[in-house]
Design a protein around this motif. Structure first.
Motif, short mmCIF file in Angstrom:
data_model
loop_
_atom_site.label_atom_id
_atom_site.label_comp_id
_atom_site.label_asym_id
_atom_site.label_seq_id
_atom_site.Cartn_x
_atom_site.Cartn_y
_atom_site.Cartn_z
N ALA A 235 84.00 83.60 -8.77
CA ALA A 235 84.80 84.23 -9.82
C ALA A 235 83.90 85.09 -10.70
O ALA A 235 83.22 84.58 -11.59
N PRO A 236 83.84 86.40 -10.45
CA PRO A 236 83.00 87.29 -11.26
C PRO A 236 83.69 87.68 -12.56
O PRO A 236 84.91 87.88 -12.61
N ASP A 237 82.91 87.80 -13.61
CA ASP A 237 83.37 88.32 -14.90
C ASP A 237 84.64 87.62 -15.38
O ASP A 237 85.66 88.24 -15.71
N VAL A 238 84.58 86.30 -15.43
CA VAL A 238 85.70 85.51 -15.94
C VAL A 238 85.87 85.81 -17.43
O VAL A 238 84.89 85.75 -18.19
N PRO A 239 87.07 86.14 -17.87
CA PRO A 239 87.24 86.48 -19.30
C PRO A 239 87.10 85.26 -20.20
O PRO A 239 87.50 84.15 -19.82
N GLU A 240 86.51 85.47 -21.36
CA GLU A 240 86.49 84.45 -22.41
C GLU A 240 87.73 84.66 -23.27
O GLU A 240 87.94 85.76 -23.80
N LEU A 241 88.54 83.62 -23.42
CA LEU A 241 89.82 83.76 -24.08
C LEU A 241 89.92 82.84 -25.28
O LEU A 241 89.30 81.77 -25.32
N PRO A 242 90.73 83.20 -26.28
CA PRO A 242 91.09 82.24 -27.31
C PRO A 242 92.04 81.21 -26.72
O PRO A 242 92.69 81.46 -25.70
N GLY A 243 92.10 80.07 -27.33
CA GLY A 243 92.99 79.04 -26.82
C GLY A 243 92.27 77.74 -26.60
O GLY A 243 91.09 77.57 -26.96
N SER A 244 92.96 76.78 -25.97
CA SER A 244 92.39 75.46 -25.75
C SER A 244 91.33 75.51 -24.67
O SER A 244 91.22 76.47 -23.90
#
Length: 550
Positions: A235-244
């Motif tokens: 999994a390249p460049d997995v986004p960092e997200l707000p949330g749990s």
């Protein structure tokens, strides 16, 4: 702070105050630098000061010896910075980082007096405080590292891998050396910008790959059993997200894909790179003669039914498998009930496996009931120890299947499943031993407890079903439990650990239990390879004779 520590600190402060006055008057402290030692003799409650040759940001490490000897760090204003040694030991180490209030002094004092020795073993300047270069386990990566150090590029490295395929599997030259039954597997990805995560890592988690310097090489090396098969995605460049934390973890699914340099996949016929998984088979992985449909074996019959449950208030697919030449009246027939039935049928190929095993006499003639899920959400609600679901199986499915000619003595009937399905199988064995004389659990989710997914990471789930077995009466049920060596991660609850725990509880209760740890992880890819051996254990023709002898 303990009472003794408080007294020691107060005493130190009093002694420091006494010395600070003297130091301001004399200001003739000897000095000490790295590699040096200072020895002396103290009178009772005497303090001696030694100037430290160090600058701001330096890391300082040393030791002081002497019975009852205390060591304090003093700043340029003659104020106590910290107590480095409180005198409770004949030889005490110390370490600290020089702050901006230097130059510092080291003050040695003792309430009782006596000889002492002070040493400064290391002073590391701030510019030199860097971790040592990572020693790469893979000899191919170490070779690439040397190429880069002499001005080379990664071009030839990738060119060779495009011809050979990935991941790298190595045995010779690995650091540290491998055990006799190990191999080093190095997963690789080319050209991500921010990160690469390994979905299905042998650690049992979604691991971050490391970047080799500032190159286009991302890598992760694992020592694994040389008999293992592994399925994985990159999994390249997995986004960092707000949330749990759970939502952020699931973001890996947005980019998870098969390895572009690995042609081996499961299932094998996927065109979309985001579908299925890549597969690596290590040199000693065992043969799998039962998985592929054989031309000399007559196929059994599959029937699909739409079944409406009054107990659960929903409708689902249920498949019946009948072997070739199946005689519903035969006394020695077996019966297998599987959860996630459509997956066992379409991805695992359970019908071909049963055909092969029955045709060669490895197992008795066995029919199967394959119970599917109405939806992913219903699976999560129904399979984990749900009394209504157990009622649905016992009071609706089993009588209906019997009316259709699918029936067997409880001693030759097995309830089976994987993950949540393996948990459900063990729950059915507890709740309905009158129907199921055998439980076959593949990587059962025995960590589960109500609200387990919302539990604090510092308070793991309570293994609800295992606790139920502790307090419930024993029944004549045989248990066949499997878990993978890659399933030891304790983020939610280790499937390997909790399966072993259930095994121990069952054995303590007097149950007949078989447990197998396989070199692999969590997923139908692994369970597919284990299934023939498990079915042979449960449904071998000799089983009835063994039961009668007991």
């Amino acid at each position: 702070m303990t009472a003794r520590s408080y007294v020691v600190c107060v005493t130190l402060l009093l002694l420091v105050g006494r010395f600070c006055f003297s130091a301001e008057e004399t200001n003739k402290s000897p000095s000490i630098s790295v590699g040096e030692k200072r020895q002396g003799t103290l009178q009772p409650e005497e303090t001696q000061a030694i100037a430290l040759q160090a600058t701001e940001g330096d890391f300082v490490r040393g030791s002081i010896s002497g019975s009852g000897t205390m060591l304090m760090l003093i700043d340029s204003k003659k104020q106590l910075v910290r107590c480095l040694a409180d005198g409770r030991g004949p030889n005490l180490p110390y370490m600290f980082v020089v702050g901006d209030a230097g130059p510092y002094e080291l003050q040695v004092t003792s309430q009782t007096g006596g000889d002492y020795q002070l040493s400064v073993d290391a002073i590391v300047a701030a510019k030199d405080q860097v971790a040592p270069a990572r020693v790469l386990a893979s000899p191919r990566l170490r070779q690439l590292q040397q190429t880069l150090a002499t001005g080379g590029t990664t071009a030839s490295f990738w060119e060779k891998l495009e011809a050979e395929g990935t991941p790298l599997v190595e045995a010779d030259g690995v650091l540290p050396p491998l055990a006799r039954d190990e191999a080093l597997v190095t997963f690789l990805y080319r050209g991500a910008k921010r990160n690469v995560r390994l979905f299905g890592a042998p650690s049992g988690d979604h691991d971050d790959l490391q970047r080799l310097g500032d190159t286009d090489v991302w890598y992760g090396s694992y020592r694994v059993p040389s008999a293992a098969r592994i399925d994985y995605r990159l999994a390249p460049d997995v986004p960092e997200l707000p949330g749990s934390g759970w939502e952020r973890r699931r973001a890996i699914l947005a980019t998870a894909q098969r390895d572009p340099l690995n042609s081996l996949a499961f299932p094998a016929d996927n065109i979309d790179i985001y579908a299925g998984s890549s597969v690596v088979e290590l040199p000693d992985s065992p043969e799998a003669p039962w998985l592929e449909r054989r031309s000399d074996v007559t196929a059994g019959k599959i029937e699909r039914h739409r079944f409406e449950s009054k107990v659960l208030g929903n409708t689902r697919d249920i498949y019946f498998y009948r072997p070739a030449d199946y005689d519903p009246q035969a006394a020695e027939n077996g019966l297998a009930v599987f959860f996630d039935g459509d997956v066992y049928l379409n991805e695992v190929g359970i019908d071909a496996i049963l055909d092969n095993l029955i045709a060669t006499g490895e197992i008795r003639s066995t029919a199967a009931i394959l119970i599917s899920n109405p939806s992913p959400q219903s699976r999560s609600n129904e399979l984990p120890c749900n009394a209504k679901f157990a009622q649905f199986v016992a009071e609706e499915v089993m009588p209906w299947a019997k009316s259709q000619g699918l029936d067997a003595d409880r001693q030759r009937t097995v309830v089976a499943g994987a993950s949540y399905g393996g948990l459900a199988a063990a729950y059915l064995g507890l709740e309905h031993p009158e129907l199921f004389g055998n439980v076959y659990s593949q990587s059962g989710s025995f960590w589960w407890a109500p609200n387990a997914l919302n539990a604090s990471v510092t308070k793991p789930p309570a293994e609800w079903l295992t606790r139920e077995y502790v307090t419930s009466p024993r029944h004549e049920v045989k248990y066949f439990l499997e878990a993978g060596s890659f399933e030891a991660n304790d983020r939610i609850g280790s499937i390997l650990t909790t399966t072993k725990h259930l095994r121990d509880v069952l054995e303590a209760k007097g149950y007949d239990v078989q447990f197998r740890e396989f070199p692999g992880g969590h997923g139908f890819f692994y369970w597919r390879y284990n299934l023939p051996r498990g079915l042979i254990d449960v449904l071998c023709p000799e089983m009835t004779a063994v039961i009668k002898m007991k």
